[in-house]
Design a protein around this motif. Sequence first.
Motif, PDB file in Angstrom:
ATOM      1  N   GLY A   3       1.095  -1.372   0.298  1.00 57.10           N
ATOM      2  CA  GLY A   3      -0.347   0.124  -0.401  1.00 57.10           C
ATOM      3  C   GLY A   3       0.473   1.411   0.135  1.00 57.10           C
ATOM      4  O   GLY A   3       0.194   2.641  -0.202  1.00 57.10           O
ATOM      5  N   GLY A   4       1.701   1.042  -0.404  1.00 55.23           N
ATOM      6  CA  GLY A   4       3.301   2.229  -0.020  1.00 55.23           C
ATOM      7  C   GLY A   4       3.315   2.806  -1.160  1.00 55.23           C
ATOM      8  O   GLY A   4       2.795   2.542  -2.663  1.00 55.23           O
ATOM      9  N   GLY A  12       1.544   6.826  -1.255  1.00 57.89           N
ATOM     10  CA  GLY A  12       0.792   5.606  -1.592  1.00 57.89           C
ATOM     11  C   GLY A  12      -0.442   5.447  -2.286  1.00 57.89           C
ATOM     12  O   GLY A  12      -0.920   6.117  -3.162  1.00 57.89           O
ATOM     13  N   MET A  13      -1.013   3.971  -1.698  1.00 58.33           N
ATOM     14  CA  MET A  13      -2.627   3.836  -1.790  1.00 58.33           C
ATOM     15  C   MET A  13      -4.026   5.348  -2.059  1.00 58.33           C
ATOM     16  O   MET A  13      -3.293   5.661  -0.934  1.00 58.33           O
ATOM     17  CB  MET A  13      -2.816   2.276  -1.514  1.00 58.33           C
ATOM     18  N   ASN A  14      -4.787   5.112  -2.353  1.00 61.41           N
ATOM     19  CA  ASN A  14      -5.327   7.137  -2.231  1.00 61.41           C
ATOM     20  C   ASN A  14      -6.697   5.976  -2.277  1.00 61.41           C
ATOM     21  O   ASN A  14      -7.273   6.835  -1.330  1.00 61.41           O
ATOM     22  CB  ASN A  14      -4.896   7.216  -3.656  1.00 61.41           C
ATOM     23  N   ARG A  15      -7.141   5.107  -1.880  1.00 65.07           N
ATOM     24  CA  ARG A  15      -8.685   4.342  -1.023  1.00 65.07           C
ATOM     25  C   ARG A  15      -8.005   3.318  -2.085  1.00 65.07           C
ATOM     26  O   ARG A  15      -6.961   2.406  -2.399  1.00 65.07           O
ATOM     27  CB  ARG A  15      -8.989   4.662  -2.117  1.00 65.07           C
ATOM     28  N   GLY A  16      -9.850   2.159  -1.033  1.00 64.42           N
ATOM     29  CA  GLY A  16      -9.502   1.285  -0.724  1.00 64.42           C
ATOM     30  C   GLY A  16      -9.343   0.423  -0.333  1.00 64.42           C
ATOM     31  O   GLY A  16      -8.910   0.799   0.693  1.00 64.42           O
ATOM     32  N   ARG A  31       3.886   6.009   3.008  1.00 64.23           N
ATOM     33  CA  ARG A  31       2.717   7.452   2.233  1.00 64.23           C
ATOM     34  C   ARG A  31       2.101   7.520   1.569  1.00 64.23           C
ATOM     35  O   ARG A  31       0.914   8.088   0.921  1.00 64.23           O
ATOM     36  CB  ARG A  31       4.069   8.496   1.008  1.00 64.23           C
ATOM     37  N   MET A  32       1.204   6.883   2.868  1.00 64.89           N
ATOM     38  CA  MET A  32      -0.749   6.576   2.135  1.00 64.89           C
ATOM     39  C   MET A  32      -1.296   7.382   1.898  1.00 64.89           C
ATOM     40  O   MET A  32      -1.418   8.604   3.072  1.00 64.89           O
ATOM     41  CB  MET A  32      -1.079   5.173   3.678  1.00 64.89           C
ATOM     42  N   SER A  50       5.419   8.267   7.427  1.00 64.87           N
ATOM     43  CA  SER A  50       5.091   9.615   6.220  1.00 64.87           C
ATOM     44  C   SER A  50       4.070   9.322   6.028  1.00 64.87           C
ATOM     45  O   SER A  50       3.304   9.889   4.576  1.00 64.87           O
ATOM     46  CB  SER A  50       6.344   9.631   5.073  1.00 64.87           C
ATOM     47  N   MET A  51       2.570   8.869   6.734  1.00 64.52           N
ATOM     48  CA  MET A  51       1.440   8.579   5.930  1.00 64.52           C
ATOM     49  C   MET A  51       0.897  10.144   6.087  1.00 64.52           C
ATOM     50  O   MET A  51       1.223  11.206   7.167  1.00 64.52           O
ATOM     51  CB  MET A  51       0.878   7.720   7.582  1.00 64.52           C
ATOM     52  N   LEU A  52      -0.157  10.429   5.407  1.00 62.73           N
ATOM     53  CA  LEU A  52      -0.876  11.297   4.342  1.00 62.73           C
ATOM     54  C   LEU A  52      -2.063  11.246   5.358  1.00 62.73           C
ATOM     55  O   LEU A  52      -3.387  11.698   6.057  1.00 62.73           O
ATOM     56  CB  LEU A  52      -0.601  11.809   3.827  1.00 62.73           C
TER      57      LEU A  52
END
Length: 144
Positions: A3-4, A12-16, A31-32, A50-52
């Motif tokens: 998911g990164g 990273g992943m943007n949805r789902g 960076r999800m 670095s999760m958003l």
Amino acid sequence: CVGGAYPGSTQGMNRGTILVAGDCRHEAGLRMRRGTIAIAGSVGAMPGRSMLAGTILVLGSSGSYPGLGMKRGTLILLGDHPATLPSAFAYDCRGAATILRVIQRELQAQGFPIPSDLLHREIRHYSGDRNELGKGEVFLSAAG
């Protein structure tokens, strides 16, 4: 980096939703941007780095520095021996894991069972990373 972000990408992943039946290595959710990652096993170092935004649930143990550099988002680390958080996280409170009731319904509808004893476990809530935006939250199992 399940998911990164790909190397050189800003997100990273943007949805789902990503459901992992076993273990993950390092930097799950790097960076999800949005979405949910549920991991039945353990994760390596720096989950949620670095999760958003978004949510990462880990039922097993976690490696070092979870949530390092996270701006927003939610990390739920329910292993018996929770990892030590980076120093830029602040302890907020301790209590019932009511957040798991909402997540449990969503994940069970997708075939990812959460053991019912986890719903009654006490958790600790932290906020941070205060070196970044500081709106991230980490829930750690109070056991261990």
